[in-house]
Write an enzyme that holds these catalytic residues in place. Sequence first.
Site, short mmCIF file in Angstrom:
data_model
loop_
_atom_site.label_atom_id
_atom_site.label_comp_id
_atom_site.label_asym_id
_atom_site.label_seq_id
_atom_site.Cartn_x
_atom_site.Cartn_y
_atom_site.Cartn_z
N SER A 19 3.00 -1.75 -6.60
CA SER A 19 1.66 -2.19 -6.21
C SER A 19 0.63 -1.70 -7.22
O SER A 19 0.43 -0.49 -7.39
CB SER A 19 1.31 -1.65 -4.82
OG SER A 19 -0.08 -1.84 -4.59
N HIS B 76 3.07 -6.46 -7.22
CA HIS B 76 2.35 -6.62 -5.95
C HIS B 76 0.85 -6.41 -6.20
O HIS B 76 0.45 -5.41 -6.78
CB HIS B 76 2.88 -5.60 -4.95
CG HIS B 76 2.34 -5.72 -3.57
ND1 HIS B 76 2.82 -6.61 -2.63
CD2 HIS B 76 1.33 -5.04 -2.95
CE1 HIS B 76 2.15 -6.48 -1.50
NE2 HIS B 76 1.24 -5.53 -1.66
N ASP C 255 -2.91 -6.24 -4.47
CA ASP C 255 -3.64 -6.04 -3.21
C ASP C 255 -5.10 -6.44 -3.36
O ASP C 255 -5.87 -5.76 -4.04
CB ASP C 255 -3.57 -4.57 -2.79
CG ASP C 255 -2.17 -4.16 -2.41
OD1 ASP C 255 -1.64 -4.74 -1.44
OD2 ASP C 255 -1.60 -3.28 -3.07
N MET D 206 -8.62 -6.91 -1.44
CA MET D 206 -9.31 -6.45 -0.21
C MET D 206 -10.77 -6.88 -0.25
O MET D 206 -11.38 -6.88 -1.33
CB MET D 206 -9.26 -4.93 -0.14
CG MET D 206 -7.87 -4.35 -0.25
SD MET D 206 -7.95 -2.55 -0.19
CE MET D 206 -6.24 -2.14 -0.49
N HIS E 257 -1.05 -10.02 -2.03
CA HIS E 257 -1.26 -9.61 -0.64
C HIS E 257 -2.76 -9.67 -0.36
O HIS E 257 -3.51 -8.81 -0.82
CB HIS E 257 -0.69 -8.20 -0.48
CG HIS E 257 -0.91 -7.57 0.85
ND1 HIS E 257 -0.77 -6.21 1.07
CD2 HIS E 257 -1.26 -8.10 2.05
CE1 HIS E 257 -1.02 -5.94 2.33
NE2 HIS E 257 -1.34 -7.06 2.95
N MET F 286 -5.77 -9.11 1.80
CA MET F 286 -6.31 -8.41 2.97
C MET F 286 -7.76 -8.85 3.13
O MET F 286 -8.70 -8.07 2.91
CB MET F 286 -6.19 -6.89 2.77
CG MET F 286 -4.77 -6.40 2.94
SD MET F 286 -4.49 -4.80 2.16
CE MET F 286 -4.08 -5.34 0.51
N MET G 42 3.59 -4.30 7.36
CA MET G 42 2.80 -3.16 6.90
C MET G 42 3.32 -1.89 7.58
O MET G 42 3.39 -1.83 8.81
CB MET G 42 1.32 -3.35 7.23
CG MET G 42 0.61 -4.41 6.42
SD MET G 42 0.84 -4.28 4.64
CE MET G 42 0.18 -2.63 4.31
N GLY H 121 -5.40 -1.01 3.47
CA GLY H 121 -6.71 -0.65 2.94
C GLY H 121 -6.67 0.41 1.85
O GLY H 121 -7.57 0.45 1.01
N PHE H 122 -5.63 1.21 1.86
CA PHE H 122 -5.57 2.32 0.89
C PHE H 122 -4.13 2.57 0.45
O PHE H 122 -3.21 2.39 1.24
CB PHE H 122 -6.13 3.61 1.52
CG PHE H 122 -7.53 3.44 2.05
CD1 PHE H 122 -8.63 3.61 1.21
CD2 PHE H 122 -7.73 3.06 3.37
CE1 PHE H 122 -9.92 3.42 1.70
CE2 PHE H 122 -9.02 2.86 3.86
CZ PHE H 122 -10.12 3.05 3.02
N GLY H 123 -3.99 3.04 -0.78
CA GLY H 123 -2.69 3.51 -1.25
C GLY H 123 -2.50 4.96 -0.83
O GLY H 123 -3.44 5.63 -0.38
N GLY H 124 -1.28 5.45 -0.97
CA GLY H 124 -1.00 6.87 -0.76
C GLY H 124 -1.02 7.36 0.67
O GLY H 124 -1.17 8.56 0.90
N ASP I 267 5.62 -2.57 3.13
CA ASP I 267 4.52 -2.12 2.26
C ASP I 267 3.77 -0.96 2.89
O ASP I 267 3.21 -1.09 3.98
CB ASP I 267 3.58 -3.33 2.06
CG ASP I 267 2.40 -3.03 1.15
OD1 ASP I 267 2.35 -1.95 0.53
OD2 ASP I 267 1.52 -3.92 1.07
N GLY I 268 3.75 0.18 2.19
CA GLY I 268 2.95 1.32 2.61
C GLY I 268 3.76 2.58 2.82
O GLY I 268 4.67 2.60 3.65
N GLY I 269 3.47 3.61 2.03
CA GLY I 269 4.14 4.89 2.20
C GLY I 269 5.61 4.88 1.81
O GLY I 269 6.37 5.75 2.22
N GLY J 113 3.34 1.82 -4.36
CA GLY J 113 2.17 2.04 -5.20
C GLY J 113 2.17 3.41 -5.82
O GLY J 113 2.57 3.59 -6.98
C1 DX5 Z 1 -2.22 -0.93 1.32
C2 DX5 Z 1 -1.60 -1.87 0.32
C3 DX5 Z 1 -0.39 -1.36 -0.32
C4 DX5 Z 1 -0.60 -0.10 -1.13
C5 DX5 Z 1 0.67 0.68 -1.02
O1 DX5 Z 1 -3.24 -1.56 1.98
O2 DX5 Z 1 -1.26 -3.09 0.96
O3 DX5 Z 1 0.24 -2.35 -1.12
O4 DX5 Z 1 -0.90 -0.33 -2.48
O5 DX5 Z 1 0.48 1.91 -1.61
P1 DX5 Z 1 1.46 3.13 -1.36
O6 DX5 Z 1 2.82 2.68 -1.80
O7 DX5 Z 1 0.88 4.19 -2.24
O8 DX5 Z 1 1.41 3.45 0.10
ZN ZN Z 2 -0.01 -4.53 -0.26
#
Ligand code: DX5
Ligand code: ZN
Length: 215
Positions: free
Chosen positions: A8, A33, A35, A37, A66, A68, A137, A142-145, A175-177, A197
Amino acid sequence: MKKMLAPSLLSADFGHLAHDIEQINQSDADWLHIDIMDGVFVPNISFGFPVLKYVKNLTVKPLDVHLMIVNPDKFINECKSVGTMLMNVHYEACTHLHRTIHLIREAGMKAGVTLNPHTPVELLEDIICDVDLVLLMSVNPGFGGQTFIENTFNKIERLRQLIARRESKALIEVDGGVNLTNAPQLYAAGVDVLVAGHAVFRSENIVQTVKAFKS
Ligand code: DX5
Ligand code: ZN
């Protein structure tokens, strides 16, 4: 089925975007990927199509976009014009999901439907044969990490059952974590594509990390 990885771009170093994209080009990553937003559907704003236009020229990987955003139908043409391979829209953002999915496919892209963590997979009963992919999801978007939500494993299993029962060809993406610790378990649970990501872009060596995910 080959297990795929879609890094991502959200977690890339935007001051050195070309460098990070080149690392992905040289890796075994399957898709990139993206994102997008809007600050309305999710509590954050990332980047939009003017940036994606340049990203497209730098990457050799298929774009997994993706969205959002509210009203994703409005951006089907933009997605197509930047060479999107797969356009993911949120179930929660589409009042007329069946129409949206078919407009995406008529535009020549693959169509994915994305579910927030609280949205049951059973709501896809009557659309599962129309989509190419379901994106689950495993964090609130909304956020990475962020931290992976464990209930996702339960949803993967129920989604697998739904896909089998309806004889759908939809792929499962999560997707996510996602990280090197939970990835083997997720692939073993039946996930076809993992998004990562932070785990990829914040690692010491992007190419090696992608290799570790895929081995
Ligand atoms: C979150 C995004 C993800 C994000 C994942 O809203 O849709 O694609 O980049 O990031 P990680 O892998 O760091 O959770
Ligand atoms: Zn995503």
